[in-house]
Design an enzyme around this catalytic site. Sequence first.
Site, PDB file in Angstrom:
ATOM      1  N   LYS A  37      39.668  35.519  33.292  1.00 25.41           N
ATOM      2  CA  LYS A  37      39.066  35.733  34.612  1.00 25.41           C
ATOM      3  C   LYS A  37      37.941  34.727  34.841  1.00 25.41           C
ATOM      4  CE  LYS A  37      40.450  40.571  34.804  1.00 25.41           C
ATOM      5  NZ  LYS A  37      40.174  41.988  34.592  1.00 25.41           N
ATOM      6  N   GLN A  96      35.710  46.150  32.871  1.00 31.07           N
ATOM      7  CA  GLN A  96      37.004  45.958  32.228  1.00 31.07           C
ATOM      8  C   GLN A  96      37.453  47.253  31.548  1.00 31.07           C
ATOM      9  OE1 GLN A  96      38.825  43.190  32.632  1.00 31.07           O
ATOM     10  NE2 GLN A  96      40.500  43.972  31.398  1.00 31.07           N
ATOM     11  N   ASP A 125      38.086  45.159  42.140  1.00 27.70           N
ATOM     12  CA  ASP A 125      39.270  45.813  41.554  1.00 27.70           C
ATOM     13  C   ASP A 125      40.017  46.639  42.607  1.00 27.70           C
ATOM     14  OD1 ASP A 125      40.035  45.396  38.891  1.00 27.70           O
ATOM     15  OD2 ASP A 125      38.351  46.559  38.114  1.00 27.70           O
TER      16      ASP A 125
HETATM   17  N1  GUN Z   1      42.378  46.454  32.394  1.00 31.12           N
HETATM   18  C1  GUN Z   1      43.671  46.131  32.561  1.00 31.12           C
HETATM   19  N2  GUN Z   1      43.922  45.803  33.851  1.00 31.12           N
HETATM   20  C2  GUN Z   1      42.745  45.932  34.513  1.00 31.12           C
HETATM   21  C3  GUN Z   1      42.367  45.729  35.876  1.00 31.12           C
HETATM   22  O1  GUN Z   1      43.156  45.373  36.757  1.00 31.12           O
HETATM   23  N3  GUN Z   1      41.049  45.955  36.155  1.00 31.12           N
HETATM   24  C4  GUN Z   1      40.151  46.360  35.214  1.00 31.12           C
HETATM   25  N4  GUN Z   1      38.893  46.574  35.584  1.00 31.12           N
HETATM   26  N5  GUN Z   1      40.489  46.551  33.941  1.00 31.12           N
HETATM   27  C5  GUN Z   1      41.773  46.340  33.601  1.00 31.12           C
END
Ligand code: GUN
Length: 287
Positions: free
Chosen positions: A51, A95, A120
């Site tokens: 990211k 996360q 998100d």
């Molecule tokens: N863990 C796995 N996929 C995601 C996601 O799309 N957002 C977040 N915050 N954590 C994740």
Amino acid sequence: MQLLTSKNLIDSGIPKLKQRCEKLILSGTTPLLKVLLVGNHSPSLIYTRNKKIFAQKIGAKCDIIHLSSDISEKDFLAKLEQCSNDNSVHGILVQLPLPEHLIHLTKKIAHLIPAHKDVDGFHPNNLFSLLQGDKGHDSLIPCTPKGILSLMEFYKIPITGQDIVVIGRSLIVGKPLSQLLEHYNATLTLCHLHTKDIKRFTKEADIIIIAAGAPRFFGAEYFRNDQSQYVIDVGINKDQTDKLCGDVDFINVKEMVKGITPVPGGVGPMTIFSLIQNLLLAAEKSV
Ligand code: GUN
């Protein structure tokens, strides 16, 4: 069979993202994403790093706040509040999954991150605007569903009137994706662990989207052998030899279908692409 990779879409989309970012910077706003990462869950370490790399690639800033796996609830919530109150921050994500002692906060976080910074797309206001028919062009919707839609649009996969089966009913993928596809006029069937006979649905469908978290579980017996179906594999798993694989038994299914996403290189990178689109949208709305 058409291999539905995300590389070309992302490569061709990057200049537009860079341009939007540059415009914001020229007007005095540098898009800033704060990622709260608790502990050392190894896939999360990789996802958050990717990211950050992608944010930086388009000229945005991304801070990973790496917190100790034994951080107290109070200290974790204080960190989150600090980001929420910081006017220089445009996007916040925690996360997931959180470590065991904080896992009960997963639902609460969706309320605690302000809706306008919720890249998100998990805040109740954002999910409700999705329910009302928002397609994410002007609102923050969950990244994986948004990425899947972008991929389907890029490959001109018809959606209107199509019978689409989604397997998996998570709040991150299955549920919002079903809503989104319904807004694009598909007929949806949502299957899950308790569905009596998933094959009965997948064999009849035009498009099958699988987010079940079951490594290579969906083999040839789930699909028609007439190269008429599209299969979108959202799974990111490791097999017994530590090799990355999806939920679909790719080798045995690929020649049976009209199009299929590979793992890696299919849906996964789209989630990050959508996240950065959401960050830019949040930053643009802040000025
Ligand atoms: N863990 C796995 N996929 C995601 C996601 O799309 N957002 C977040 N915050 N954590 C994740």
